[in-house]
Structures are given as structure tokens and as C-alpha cells.
Design an enzyme around this catalytic site. Structure first.
Site, short mmCIF file in Angstrom:
data_model
loop_
_atom_site.label_atom_id
_atom_site.label_comp_id
_atom_site.label_asym_id
_atom_site.label_seq_id
_atom_site.Cartn_x
_atom_site.Cartn_y
_atom_site.Cartn_z
NE ARG A 190 -2.64 -37.72 15.97
CZ ARG A 190 -3.29 -36.75 16.62
NH1 ARG A 190 -3.18 -35.50 16.23
NH2 ARG A 190 -4.06 -37.05 17.64
CB CYS A 197 -17.17 -27.48 21.23
SG CYS A 197 -17.38 -29.26 21.41
CE1 TYR A 199 -6.82 -43.64 26.80
CE2 TYR A 199 -4.48 -44.17 26.93
CZ TYR A 199 -5.51 -43.39 26.44
OH TYR A 199 -5.23 -42.37 25.57
CB THR A 201 4.56 -37.60 29.92
OG1 THR A 201 5.04 -38.47 30.95
CG2 THR A 201 5.61 -36.56 29.65
CG ASP A 208 -7.93 -40.60 28.56
OD1 ASP A 208 -9.06 -40.22 28.19
OD2 ASP A 208 -6.87 -40.09 28.15
CD GLU A 240 -1.76 -44.13 22.99
OE1 GLU A 240 -2.08 -43.94 24.18
OE2 GLU A 240 -2.17 -43.40 22.07
CG LEU A 259 10.01 -39.01 28.83
CD1 LEU A 259 9.63 -40.18 27.93
CD2 LEU A 259 8.91 -37.96 28.77
FE1 SF4 Z 1 -16.94 -29.85 26.08
FE2 SF4 Z 1 -18.16 -27.49 25.74
FE3 SF4 Z 1 -17.87 -29.18 23.71
FE4 SF4 Z 1 -19.57 -29.72 25.68
S1 SF4 Z 1 -19.68 -28.00 24.24
S2 SF4 Z 1 -18.13 -31.16 24.73
S3 SF4 Z 1 -18.47 -28.90 27.43
S4 SF4 Z 1 -16.21 -28.14 24.81
#
Ligand code: SF4
Length: 340
Positions: free
Chosen positions: A26, A201, A118, A44, A136, A38, A81
């Protein structure tokens, strides 16, 4: 998936811009670095790839230098690898690009060796801004969870067929490369296979599986039957000349052409193995039993005459490209061996 699609994209990309890992491909990005990373990242993990990537771009800084390299040095740089067909494909790809130029679209990438849907979408979107969504394992997992989708995924074809249209719909066509990288990054760091970190998240508010408490059950992947095989290998050392006998696979060995391993025995000899190790390749589990055979045994002489089999000085095995597990086992055995 719940909520507004543009909010989802915006939250995902804002998180990625802020939290993305500082990976070497990056920094000062290029089409070449994207292609190399890629190919290396197929099968891996990132932390394994990083030192190989640094070494590779030092040895072969661009398509032209890779195209001009001989195959033995390309395989040597890939040593450890695994899945060596990737190195050969990269080499062939560099030769095609040195001759015909960098492809301008996905069809052009797909026509090159070793490039599936992909990888074409990943390279095209990240390096060239082509609006193509990647599918993927990471993407399938996230899509299945966002939609609380229990569709069984029994392979790459099913994944592409079922989740491909959904991935294309969610893609941010203004920043397709960053979007794809963001989804992959989310899968690698937050929405992990086991124990997704839903509380961290960035798109939790859009996730049906989080709302329904089903994330840990998704995606649904039917178990595959695994196969077990026992392979017998020969450990043949000539103590007088300090050499060991290895087999270098020829052009008929699809996966390991040009790679050396301990000779395989069709029948187990009477000697008990001095080392037994297991390894898995895909769904196959191999138990490899390594048997000592004296260098003056007629069996050793017969093996040494087989195609691809040759004696190698034990103190310069670094010049031979040996598969990673065999390299480790040979080092272990040599540490226990006294040459005279
Ligand atoms: Fe994944 Fe949890 Fe985020 Fe939903 S809330 S996308 S299950 S990490």
C-alpha cells in the site's frame, strides 16, 4: 442488510481510511506491487507474505526485471511460500506484460495465467479503479452475515454465483479499489470466522446477523470429506561425500515443477521411519514417513538413477529450492547426522 446503502458504504470507507493496516504494497502503490501482493496472498496469510514481498520487489522491482529472470531464481525467491504454480504464473504473466503491455480491462487480466475472477477484480479495482467487486471467503462471510443469509456455500463457483450479484450491488463504484480492500480488511480484522468483533464493527448498524444473534453460524459451509494418505520418503545420506539424495520434480508434477523434496518410495522399506510428520494440502491430509536407507544399499543406487534424482552437498542446500515442510524436516535430520 438493514439501513441505507450509501450510509453503509460511507461508514465502511471512513473506517478503512482511518484503520487500514500499513502494508508494504500500500506504500507507493503500483500495478506491479498489486499483482505481486495479490498472487502472494492467494492461500497465504498477510504476516507470512510481508517478508517475501519485500525480498521479491528488491530482486524483481518491476514486470521487466521479473520477465528477464530465469525460472530457478524466481522459484528460489518464492521458496517457502508454497503453491509454486503462483510463482510460475507470475513469471509467465510478467513475460506477457513485458511483451504486450498491462491489460486495460478485466477480460485482459483474465486472459493471463493464474488470474481467476477474484484476482482480476482485485487487481483491476485496486490498481486501475475498475468497478468490479471481489468475492472470496472474507466477502462471502461478510455478505452472509450482513444479510443473515443461510445459503450453503460449497465452493468458489457457488460463492461467485450466489454472492457475486450481491457484492456488485454493494460496491462503491466511485472508489471500487478502496471498497474492496475495506471489505477484505473488515473480514481479516473484525468480521473474523470465529468470534467476530461485532462491538467494534463499523457497519454493525447494517448487519442483520448481529441484530438476530446469528453471526457465529454464518456462512453455512457444508463439511467436505477429507482424504488421508501415507507417503513413504527416503533419507539417504552419503557420509563420505556429505551429500544427500533429493528428487526435483519434473514437468509432469503439476504443483511442484522445479521443487525438490526427499525421494518418494513406492513401497515402505523394512527400516522403521526416523521421522513421521503430517501436513495438509487442501482437503488432503498426508502423513509422511521418512525412512533411512544406507547410501551403499542397492535401493539407494536404484533411487539415485531415477529421473530428477540427484546428490546435493548437505552444506549448500540453500542453492536448491526445497518445499517448506521438507526443508524443515531435512534441517532437523541433518542436525542429528554426523558426516565423516
Ligand atoms: Fe460481521 Fe458482526 Fe460486523 Fe455483522 S456486525 S458485519 S457479523 S463483525
Amino acid at each position: 442488510m438493514r439501513g441505507d446503502l450509501s450510509d453503509f458504504r460511507q461508514q465502511l470507507l471512513a473506517w478503512f481510511d482511518d484503520a487500514k493496516r500499513d502494508l508494504p504494497w500500500r506504500q507507493d502503490p503500483s500495478v506491479y506491487k498489486t499483482v505481486v501482493s495479490e498472487l502472494m496472498l492467494q492461500q497465504t496469510q498477510v504476516r507470512t507474505v510481508i517478508p517475501y514481498f519485500h525480498n521479491w520487489v528488491r530482486l524483481f522491482p518491476d514486470f521487466a526485471s521479473l520477465a528477464a529472470a530465469d525460472e530457478a531464481s524466481v522459484l528460489k525467491a518464492w521458496e517457502g511460500l508454497g503453491y509454486y504454480s503462483r510463482a510460475r504464473n507470475l513469471h509467465r504473466m510478467a513475460k506477457a506484460i513485458a511483451a504486450d503491455g498491462i491489460p486495460a480491462d478485466l477480460a485482459g487480466w483474465r486472459a493471463l495465467p493464474g488470474i481467476g475472477p477474484y484476482t482480476a477484480a482485485a487487481i483491476g479495482s485496486i490498481a486501475q479503479g475498475i468497478a468490479a467487486a471481489v468475492v472470496d471467503g472474507n466477502v462471502v462471510r461478510i455478505l452472509a452475515r450482513l444479510d443473515d443469509d443461510p445459503t450453503p456455500v460449497d465452493g468458489a463457483a457457488t460463492a461467485q454465483r450466489h454472492f457475486g450479484p450481491r457484492a456488485a450491488k454493494l460496491l462503491d463504484s466511485h472508489r471500487p479499489g478502496a471498497y474492496n480492500e475495506a471489505v477484505m480488511e473488515l473480514g481479516a480484522t473484525i468480521c473474523k470466522k470465529a468470534a467476530p468483533a461485532c462491538l467494534l464493527c463499523p457497519v454493525q448498524a447494517h448487519c442483520d446477523a448481529f441484530a438476530n444473534g446469528t453471526a457465529h453460524r454464518l456462512p453455512v459451509i457444508p463439511p467436505k470429506a477429507s482424504r488421508n494418505r501415507v507417503l513413504h520418503r527416503a533419507w539417504i545420506v552419503c557420509h563420505a561425500s556429505a551429500r544427500i539424495l533429493l528428487n526435483t520434480y519434473g514437468p509432469n508434477a503439476s504443483r511442484l515443477v522445479g521443487i525438490s523434496e526427499l525421494p518418494e518410495l513406492l513401497q515402505p522399506p523394512e527400516t522403521a521411519p526416523i521421522l513421521t510428520r503430517s501436513r495438509s494440502i487442501g482437503n488432503n491430509r498426508f502423513e509422511e514417513r521418512i525412512h533411512p536407507i544406507a547410501a551403499d544399499d542397492p535401493l539407494a543406487a536404484a533411487i539415485s538413477r531415477l529421473p530428477g534424482h540427484a546428490w546435493h552437498p548437505a552444506d549448500s542446500l540453500q542453492r536448491v529450492t526445497i518445499s517448506a515442510p521438507h526443508k524443515k524436516w531435512i534441517e532437523q535430520l541433518l542436525a542429528q547426522t554426523v558426516m565423516h
